[in-house]
Design a protein around this motif. Structure first.
Motif, PDB file in Angstrom:
ATOM      1  N   ALA A  89      -7.414  17.537   2.890  1.00 53.07           N
ATOM      2  CA  ALA A  89      -7.276  18.963   3.214  1.00 53.07           C
ATOM      3  C   ALA A  89      -5.921  19.240   3.857  1.00 53.07           C
ATOM      4  O   ALA A  89      -5.239  20.219   3.516  1.00 53.07           O
ATOM      5  CB  ALA A  89      -8.406  19.399   4.137  1.00 53.07           C
ATOM      6  N   ALA A  90      -5.511  18.378   4.772  1.00 50.05           N
ATOM      7  CA  ALA A  90      -4.225  18.562   5.449  1.00 50.05           C
ATOM      8  C   ALA A  90      -3.061  18.415   4.477  1.00 50.05           C
ATOM      9  O   ALA A  90      -2.099  19.199   4.505  1.00 50.05           O
ATOM     10  CB  ALA A  90      -4.102  17.551   6.590  1.00 50.05           C
ATOM     11  N   ALA A  91      -3.132  17.412   3.602  1.00 47.78           N
ATOM     12  CA  ALA A  91      -2.046  17.195   2.643  1.00 47.78           C
ATOM     13  C   ALA A  91      -1.874  18.379   1.707  1.00 47.78           C
ATOM     14  O   ALA A  91      -0.742  18.761   1.370  1.00 47.78           O
ATOM     15  CB  ALA A  91      -2.315  15.918   1.847  1.00 47.78           C
ATOM     16  N   LEU A  92      -2.978  18.974   1.286  1.00 45.01           N
ATOM     17  CA  LEU A  92      -2.888  20.143   0.414  1.00 45.01           C
ATOM     18  C   LEU A  92      -2.328  21.347   1.158  1.00 45.01           C
ATOM     19  O   LEU A  92      -1.542  22.130   0.610  1.00 45.01           O
ATOM     20  CB  LEU A  92      -4.265  20.472  -0.161  1.00 45.01           C
ATOM     21  CG  LEU A  92      -4.877  19.440  -1.105  1.00 45.01           C
ATOM     22  CD1 LEU A  92      -6.274  19.872  -1.522  1.00 45.01           C
ATOM     23  CD2 LEU A  92      -4.001  19.213  -2.332  1.00 45.01           C
ATOM     24  N   ALA A  93      -2.739  21.500   2.410  1.00 47.55           N
ATOM     25  CA  ALA A  93      -2.302  22.661   3.192  1.00 47.55           C
ATOM     26  C   ALA A  93      -0.792  22.689   3.400  1.00 47.55           C
ATOM     27  O   ALA A  93      -0.211  23.766   3.534  1.00 47.55           O
ATOM     28  CB  ALA A  93      -3.025  22.684   4.537  1.00 47.55           C
ATOM     29  N   VAL A  94      -0.162  21.526   3.432  1.00 44.37           N
ATOM     30  CA  VAL A  94       1.298  21.484   3.596  1.00 44.37           C
ATOM     31  C   VAL A  94       2.009  21.400   2.246  1.00 44.37           C
ATOM     32  O   VAL A  94       3.222  21.196   2.192  1.00 44.37           O
ATOM     33  CB  VAL A  94       1.730  20.309   4.504  1.00 44.37           C
ATOM     34  CG1 VAL A  94       1.096  20.430   5.883  1.00 44.37           C
ATOM     35  CG2 VAL A  94       1.384  18.954   3.873  1.00 44.37           C
ATOM     36  N   SER A  95       1.240  21.565   1.159  1.00 44.72           N
ATOM     37  CA  SER A  95       1.809  21.460  -0.190  1.00 44.72           C
ATOM     38  C   SER A  95       1.629  22.747  -0.978  1.00 44.72           C
ATOM     39  O   SER A  95       1.342  22.726  -2.178  1.00 44.72           O
ATOM     40  CB  SER A  95       1.155  20.287  -0.935  1.00 44.72           C
ATOM     41  OG  SER A  95       1.375  19.081  -0.249  1.00 44.72           O
ATOM     42  N   ASN A  96       1.710  23.870  -0.283  1.00 47.38           N
ATOM     43  CA  ASN A  96       1.663  25.184  -0.912  1.00 47.38           C
ATOM     44  C   ASN A  96       0.309  25.496  -1.538  1.00 47.38           C
ATOM     45  O   ASN A  96       0.212  26.162  -2.571  1.00 47.38           O
ATOM     46  CB  ASN A  96       2.773  25.326  -1.966  1.00 47.38           C
ATOM     47  CG  ASN A  96       3.128  26.781  -2.236  1.00 47.38           C
ATOM     48  OD1 ASN A  96       2.968  27.638  -1.363  1.00 47.38           O
ATOM     49  ND2 ASN A  96       3.591  27.061  -3.435  1.00 47.38           N
ATOM     50  N   ILE A  97      -0.757  25.017  -0.903  1.00 43.59           N
ATOM     51  CA  ILE A  97      -2.129  25.339  -1.292  1.00 43.59           C
ATOM     52  C   ILE A  97      -2.873  25.751  -0.025  1.00 43.59           C
ATOM     53  O   ILE A  97      -2.834  25.035   0.979  1.00 43.59           O
ATOM     54  CB  ILE A  97      -2.831  24.138  -1.963  1.00 43.59           C
ATOM     55  CG1 ILE A  97      -2.189  23.855  -3.335  1.00 43.59           C
ATOM     56  CG2 ILE A  97      -4.329  24.388  -2.121  1.00 43.59           C
ATOM     57  CD1 ILE A  97      -2.663  22.582  -3.987  1.00 43.59           C
ATOM     58  N   THR A  98      -3.547  26.889  -0.055  1.00 45.90           N
ATOM     59  CA  THR A  98      -4.300  27.346   1.115  1.00 45.90           C
ATOM     60  C   THR A  98      -5.664  26.666   1.125  1.00 45.90           C
ATOM     61  O   THR A  98      -6.364  26.645   0.118  1.00 45.90           O
ATOM     62  CB  THR A  98      -4.482  28.874   1.087  1.00 45.90           C
ATOM     63  OG1 THR A  98      -3.185  29.489   1.039  1.00 45.90           O
ATOM     64  CG2 THR A  98      -5.212  29.346   2.333  1.00 45.90           C
ATOM     65  N   VAL A  99      -6.029  26.114   2.292  1.00 48.48           N
ATOM     66  CA  VAL A  99      -7.258  25.329   2.417  1.00 48.48           C
ATOM     67  C   VAL A  99      -8.127  25.910   3.522  1.00 48.48           C
ATOM     68  O   VAL A  99      -7.647  26.160   4.638  1.00 48.48           O
ATOM     69  CB  VAL A  99      -6.947  23.852   2.738  1.00 48.48           C
ATOM     70  CG1 VAL A  99      -8.241  23.037   2.785  1.00 48.48           C
ATOM     71  CG2 VAL A  99      -5.976  23.273   1.723  1.00 48.48           C
TER      72      VAL A  99
END
Length: 419
Positions: A89-99
């Motif tokens: 979840a954290a990796a996606l949140a910092v990769s231009n994906i809202t989580v």
């Protein structure tokens, strides 16, 4: 505001760990990688907002990145309180994906994450178990104003969708990705079969060989669980309500009997039905001492935990993801992962290569809905055969496997009524 700032996750500092998992998944998902290259070049989902509710672990995370790279704005939440991996979840949140997701939220938080995902007013959705669709239709219909349609991942969700369609209340087209022939064969059978026993084995650390395993339900998932149990050396009993499936289980070499009889024998009991109360009070009453119960369906309703609690004199956690229930007569039974999906709540879910094919189906079906939504109607739709076959062809190519092609003469022969 960045996606990291908008997101609700447990700890953004876990992003580096999550990125390692995502990279491992990516390196073993050749079909999605092929689609990603095409999507990066063509941006077929440019200008679209896609809401995803799936088990939020590495394979799902990579699917979200592939859809993002197709040009879409992606918002993702979990589909089970115990299957979200906080580092993903954290990796996606910092990769231009809202989580909007974290591991083991309260029921109120879990629901709030689903609603926040829908409040972004998506154009397309990918659902698992029908949570997003149910909220849209039953509670927040104003949030579906932009929705063109979407895809559903599970049997449970498709049952909900078909009920909506039958009542005339389904408001947009949904593709039943779960019912794709290739998903039955590979995901439900091989994926569930392996991942369920991965979850059980890593949680219990007990031998399966020589034990009696009761598999409740002999659909595609039940077939896989039974097949893998047999491979591990277990004696397998199957319970069924469908005469045809029961006959198939018998022909496959398994013992078939009613659940009330099977409960007396099972060392491991695995539910695979998608229905409620398939392990109930009458089964607990005769269950052998030490029986281990787990669920491979979708929701935590297959094992009647309310009845189990009422029958229990003492309850304690004896190991991570194992609850011990002691009855008045001294018998003990054990429930894994709170009766939730054992392969995801107590494991990493299906193997990466299996989900590569399933998530390629999701991506291509989502694109199909985006391009054809005006002609699809408010219906539950089958996966087009061309998409189903395309994914298998990509898989064969990625694994350097070649097959034959039919000749013109053979095609003509099959198309003729004459010998």
């Amino acid at each position: 505001m960045s996606t990291a700032e908008k997101s609700i996750v447990a700890d953004l500092n876990l992003a580096a760990s999550g990125r390692l998992k995502l990279d491992w998944a990516r390196d073993h998902m050749p079909v999605l990688n092929r689609l990603r290259e095409k999507f990066i070049a063509e941006k077929p989902l440019a200008g679209q907002k896609v809401a995803i509710s799936l088990h939020l672990e590495a394979k799902t995370g990579y699917l979200a990145e592939v859809i993002r790279d197709a040009g879409a704005e992606v918002v993702i939440t979990g589909s089970n309180p115990l299957s979200t991996q906080d580092d993903i979840a954290a990796a996606l949140a910092v990769s231009n994906i809202t989580v909007f997701s974290k591991y083991n939220p309260s029921p109120e938080e879990y629901k709030d994450h689903l609603i926040k995902t829908l409040e972004t007013k998506p154009d397309l959705i990918i659902d698992d178990g029908g949570d997003l669709v149910t909220i849209l239709h039953a509670e927040r219909p104003e949030l579906m104003e932009n929705i063109r349609g979407g895809c559903e991942e599970t049997t449970t969700g498709i049952l909900r969708l078909r009920a909506l369609e039958k009542s005339g209340e389904l408001k947009f087209p949904m593709v039943a990705v779960n019912d794709a022939y290739s998903k039955f064969l590979f995901d439900n059978r091989y994926g569930t079969g392996q991942s369920v026993w991965d979850g059980i084995n890593r949680t219990t650390n007990l031998v399966v060989a020589g034990k009696t395993v009761v598999v409740i339900g002999y659909g595609w998932c039940g077939r896989g669980v039974a097949m893998r149990a047999k491979g591990l050396g277990a004696n397998v009993i199957v319970t069924e309500i469908d005469a045809i499936k029961a006959t198939e289980a018998h022909m496959d070499g398994f013992t078939v009997m009613p659940m009330v009889e099977a409960a007396k024998r099972g060392d491991f009991v695995v539910t695979t039905t998608g229905n409620k109360g398939v392990v109930a009070k009458e089964h607990f009453e005769v269950m052998k001492d030490g029986a281990i119960l787990s669920n491979a369906g979708h929701f935590n309703v297959e094992i009647d935990l309310d009845s189990l609690e009422r029958m229990t004199e003492k309850k304690r956690t004896v190991r991570k993801d194992i609850e011990e229930y002691t009855f008045a007569d001294g018998r003990k039974v054990f429930v894994l992962a709170e009766g939730r999906l054992v392969n995801l709540s107590a494991g990493d879910g299906h193997p990466v290569e299996i989900m590569d094919m399933t998530f390629a189906l999701q991506a291509l079906c989502l694109l199909h809905v985006h391009e054809k939504h005006a002609d699809l109607g408010n219906r539950v739709l089958d996966v087009p055969y061309s998409i189903d076959e395309q994914v298998s062809r990509f898989f064969l190519e990625a694994n350097d496997i070649q097959i034959d092609e039919i000749s013109e003469a053979q095609e003509a022969y099959l198309a003729s009524w004459e010998l």
